[in-house]
Design a protein around this motif. Structure first.
Motif, PDB file in Angstrom:
ATOM      1  N   ALA A 251       8.205  -5.250  28.506  1.00 14.09           N
ATOM      2  CA  ALA A 251       7.791  -5.477  27.118  1.00 14.09           C
ATOM      3  C   ALA A 251       6.266  -5.525  27.063  1.00 14.09           C
ATOM      4  CB  ALA A 251       8.369  -6.790  26.598  1.00 14.09           C
ATOM      5  N   ALA A 252       5.693  -5.112  25.942  1.00 13.78           N
ATOM      6  CA  ALA A 252       4.230  -5.083  25.802  1.00 13.78           C
ATOM      7  C   ALA A 252       3.813  -5.931  24.603  1.00 13.78           C
ATOM      8  CB  ALA A 252       3.742  -3.654  25.631  1.00 13.78           C
ATOM      9  N   GLN A 253       3.019  -6.943  24.860  1.00 13.40           N
ATOM     10  CA  GLN A 253       2.494  -7.808  23.803  1.00 13.40           C
ATOM     11  C   GLN A 253       1.053  -7.431  23.476  1.00 13.40           C
ATOM     12  OE1 GLN A 253       4.142  -9.927  22.037  1.00 13.40           O
ATOM     13  NE2 GLN A 253       6.047 -10.019  23.195  1.00 13.40           N
TER      14      GLN A 253
ATOM     15  N   VAL B  40       6.860 -15.267  27.712  1.00 16.19           N
ATOM     16  CA  VAL B  40       7.314 -15.717  29.033  1.00 16.19           C
ATOM     17  C   VAL B  40       7.940 -17.106  28.925  1.00 16.19           C
ATOM     18  CG1 VAL B  40       6.585 -16.380  31.361  1.00 16.19           C
ATOM     19  CG2 VAL B  40       5.682 -14.295  30.323  1.00 16.19           C
ATOM     20  N   ALA B  41       7.348 -17.980  28.132  1.00 20.36           N
ATOM     21  CA  ALA B  41       7.862 -19.342  27.982  1.00 20.36           C
ATOM     22  C   ALA B  41       9.246 -19.363  27.342  1.00 20.36           C
ATOM     23  CB  ALA B  41       6.889 -20.176  27.152  1.00 20.36           C
TER      24      ALA B  41
ATOM     25  N   ALA C  16      19.497 -13.712  38.989  1.00 26.02           N
ATOM     26  CA  ALA C  16      19.143 -13.644  37.563  1.00 26.02           C
ATOM     27  C   ALA C  16      18.247 -12.436  37.327  1.00 26.02           C
ATOM     28  CB  ALA C  16      18.438 -14.915  37.119  1.00 26.02           C
ATOM     29  N   LYS C  17      18.405 -11.849  36.175  1.00 21.13           N
ATOM     30  CA  LYS C  17      17.612 -10.678  35.804  1.00 21.13           C
ATOM     31  C   LYS C  17      16.131 -11.040  35.650  1.00 21.13           C
ATOM     32  CE  LYS C  17      16.853  -7.541  31.896  1.00 21.13           C
ATOM     33  NZ  LYS C  17      17.232  -7.227  30.499  1.00 21.13           N
ATOM     34  N   ILE C  18      15.274 -10.133  36.094  1.00 19.56           N
ATOM     35  CA  ILE C  18      13.831 -10.288  35.898  1.00 19.56           C
ATOM     36  C   ILE C  18      13.436  -9.576  34.610  1.00 19.56           C
ATOM     37  CG2 ILE C  18      11.527  -9.764  36.782  1.00 19.56           C
ATOM     38  CD1 ILE C  18      12.702  -9.815  39.606  1.00 19.56           C
ATOM     39  N   SER C  19      12.818 -10.304  33.714  1.00 14.66           N
ATOM     40  CA  SER C  19      12.302  -9.715  32.475  1.00 14.66           C
ATOM     41  C   SER C  19      10.778  -9.680  32.548  1.00 14.66           C
ATOM     42  CB  SER C  19      12.741 -10.528  31.252  1.00 14.66           C
ATOM     43  OG  SER C  19      14.142 -10.485  31.096  1.00 14.66           O
ATOM     44  N   ILE C  20      10.208  -8.495  32.467  1.00 11.52           N
ATOM     45  CA  ILE C  20       8.749  -8.337  32.563  1.00 11.52           C
ATOM     46  C   ILE C  20       8.147  -8.333  31.158  1.00 11.52           C
ATOM     47  CG2 ILE C  20       6.865  -6.899  33.402  1.00 11.52           C
ATOM     48  CD1 ILE C  20       8.989  -5.589  35.284  1.00 11.52           C
ATOM     49  N   ILE C  21       7.188  -9.206  30.954  1.00  9.65           N
ATOM     50  CA  ILE C  21       6.468  -9.245  29.681  1.00  9.65           C
ATOM     51  C   ILE C  21       4.993  -9.038  29.989  1.00  9.65           C
ATOM     52  CG2 ILE C  21       5.902 -10.592  27.626  1.00  9.65           C
ATOM     53  CD1 ILE C  21       8.532 -12.058  27.976  1.00  9.65           C
ATOM     54  N   GLY C  22       4.473  -7.898  29.556  1.00  4.82           N
ATOM     55  CA  GLY C  22       3.090  -7.551  29.856  1.00  4.82           C
ATOM     56  C   GLY C  22       2.267  -7.330  28.608  1.00  4.82           C
ATOM     57  N   ARG C  23       1.171  -6.603  28.773  1.00  8.62           N
ATOM     58  CA  ARG C  23       0.263  -6.305  27.673  1.00  8.62           C
ATOM     59  C   ARG C  23       0.306  -4.821  27.339  1.00  8.62           C
ATOM     60  NH1 ARG C  23      -4.155  -9.211  26.742  1.00  8.62           N
ATOM     61  NH2 ARG C  23      -4.257  -7.808  24.947  1.00  8.62           N
ATOM     62  N   ALA C  24      -0.224  -4.483  26.180  1.00  7.84           N
ATOM     63  CA  ALA C  24      -0.297  -3.091  25.750  1.00  7.84           C
ATOM     64  C   ALA C  24      -1.317  -2.326  26.605  1.00  7.84           C
ATOM     65  CB  ALA C  24      -0.699  -3.024  24.282  1.00  7.84           C
ATOM     66  N   LYS C  25      -1.268  -1.013  26.546  1.00  2.41           N
ATOM     67  CA  LYS C  25      -2.148  -0.199  27.375  1.00  2.41           C
ATOM     68  C   LYS C  25      -3.622  -0.351  27.024  1.00  2.41           C
ATOM     69  CE  LYS C  25       1.158   3.325  28.816  1.00  2.41           C
ATOM     70  NZ  LYS C  25       1.479   4.775  28.898  1.00  2.41           N
ATOM     71  N   SER C  26      -3.918  -0.886  25.864  1.00  4.97           N
ATOM     72  CA  SER C  26      -5.317  -1.101  25.478  1.00  4.97           C
ATOM     73  C   SER C  26      -5.907  -2.353  26.127  1.00  4.97           C
ATOM     74  CB  SER C  26      -5.432  -1.238  23.955  1.00  4.97           C
ATOM     75  OG  SER C  26      -4.694  -2.368  23.499  1.00  4.97           O
ATOM     76  N   SER C  27      -5.091  -3.088  26.869  1.00  8.18           N
ATOM     77  CA  SER C  27      -5.510  -4.362  27.445  1.00  8.18           C
ATOM     78  C   SER C  27      -6.273  -4.193  28.754  1.00  8.18           C
ATOM     79  CB  SER C  27      -4.277  -5.242  27.688  1.00  8.18           C
ATOM     80  OG  SER C  27      -4.576  -6.302  28.563  1.00  8.18           O
ATOM     81  N   GLY C  28      -7.410  -4.879  28.845  1.00  7.95           N
ATOM     82  CA  GLY C  28      -8.149  -4.905  30.098  1.00  7.95           C
ATOM     83  C   GLY C  28      -7.447  -5.745  31.149  1.00  7.95           C
TER      84      GLY C  28
END
Length: 289
Positions: free
Chosen positions: A190-192, A202-203, A158-170
């Motif tokens: 993706a950047a949230q 992710v859910a 199955a494909k891995i989908s990465i969901i991360g944060r924007a570059k301003s995120s610590g």
């Protein structure tokens, strides 16, 4: 009749004595009063912005603090650690909440660091992912785009989908530092703009993987082990689980008045022992730096 006159004379003598005391500037000592919690603050409104990872703890502290200090208002917003640092440096807010230390370009802005807690971060996956553990090397390859299918790390095809944060995120900066050793995320990630949105993403996305701080964990996703170690306050404190960050609340110059009182409350034994670990954080005193 004699007794009545004696009583009148006694009262008159007492009144004259009291008037003489007043004339000499003497007054009776005031009755002691119970100290009021609000005497340590100056009734101003506090504004704080920045890390969404730290936000749940700051909100809990703010609610407690406002409850103890009538008339005080704490206004809290997110935006990410870099937003918090930039806003406090510019004077737009009283407190900048951050998962990372002040950046080099802001070193000369007079920011004062207040370390308030430790935030452990979790690697989370969608519940359809069968993998329960990933090593640092495997995570690095996933986040940088070298591994794109779960079958390559022991999961299903199955494909891995990465969901991360924007570059301003610590939080993102912490993952880059600890897991990626400074390498950057693949452009396909993706950047949230908040931890809450990342959790939802992710859910709701089959095959998704992401990262959140422990305070946000819900049963809508699955937290996995890192290098075979599950997160707990004990594994963080012992050094077995290294994905965490010291949480900072920055002020521009030394904190005073209500701001100082609020920061003092957050690091007080009362709040640290009662609320920090219950909120998914770790007391700052438990980490050896």
């Amino acid at each position: 009749m004699f007794k009545a006159k004696s009583k009148i004379a006694l009262v008159s003598t007492t009144l004259i004595a009291l008037l003489a005391l007043v004339g000499c500037g003497q007054t009776a000592a005031p009755t002691p009063t119970t100290p009021n919690a609000t005497t340590t603050v100056d009734k101003k409104t506090i504004s704080a912005a920045g890390s969404t990872a730290l936000q749940p703890l700051v909100k809990l502290a703010a609610d407690d603090f406002m409850g103890k200090n009538a008339g005080v208002q704490v206004n809290l917003s997110g935006g990410g650690s870099m937003t918090g640092l930039n806003n406090v440096a510019s004077g737009a807010v009283d407190i900048g909440n951050s998962d990372v230390v002040v950046t080099p370009e802001l070193k000369d802005k007079g920011l004062i660091d207040h370390e308030v807690a430790v935030a452990p971060f979790l690697i989370i996956v969608n519940k359809d992912v069968t993998v329960d553990n990933l090593t640092k090397a495997q995570l690095s390859d996933i986040f940088t785009g070298k591994i794109t299918n779960w079958k390559d790390v022991g999961g299903k095809d199955a494909k891995i989908s990465i969901i991360g944060r924007a570059k301003s995120s610590g939080t993102r900066a912490t993952i880059v530092k600890i897991i990626l050793d400074g390498k950057e995320f693949t452009d396909t990630a993706a950047a949230q703009d908040s931890t809450g949105n990342l959790l939802t993403g992710v859910a709701q996305t089959p095959g998704a993987i992401g990262y959140i701080d422990a305070a946000y964990l819900k049963d809508t996703v699955k937290a996995i082990k890192y290098n075979g170690v599950a997160y707990s306050a004990d594994t963080v404190a012992s050094g077995q689980y290294p994905i965490y960050a010291i949480e900072h609340m920055y002020t521009k110059g030394e904190a005073t008045g209500t701001v100082k009182a609020f920061l003092d409350y957050i690091v007080s034994p009362e709040f640290q022992s009662k609320s920090v670990e219950k909120s998914g954080f770790i007391a700052i005193s438990k980490i050896k730096k």
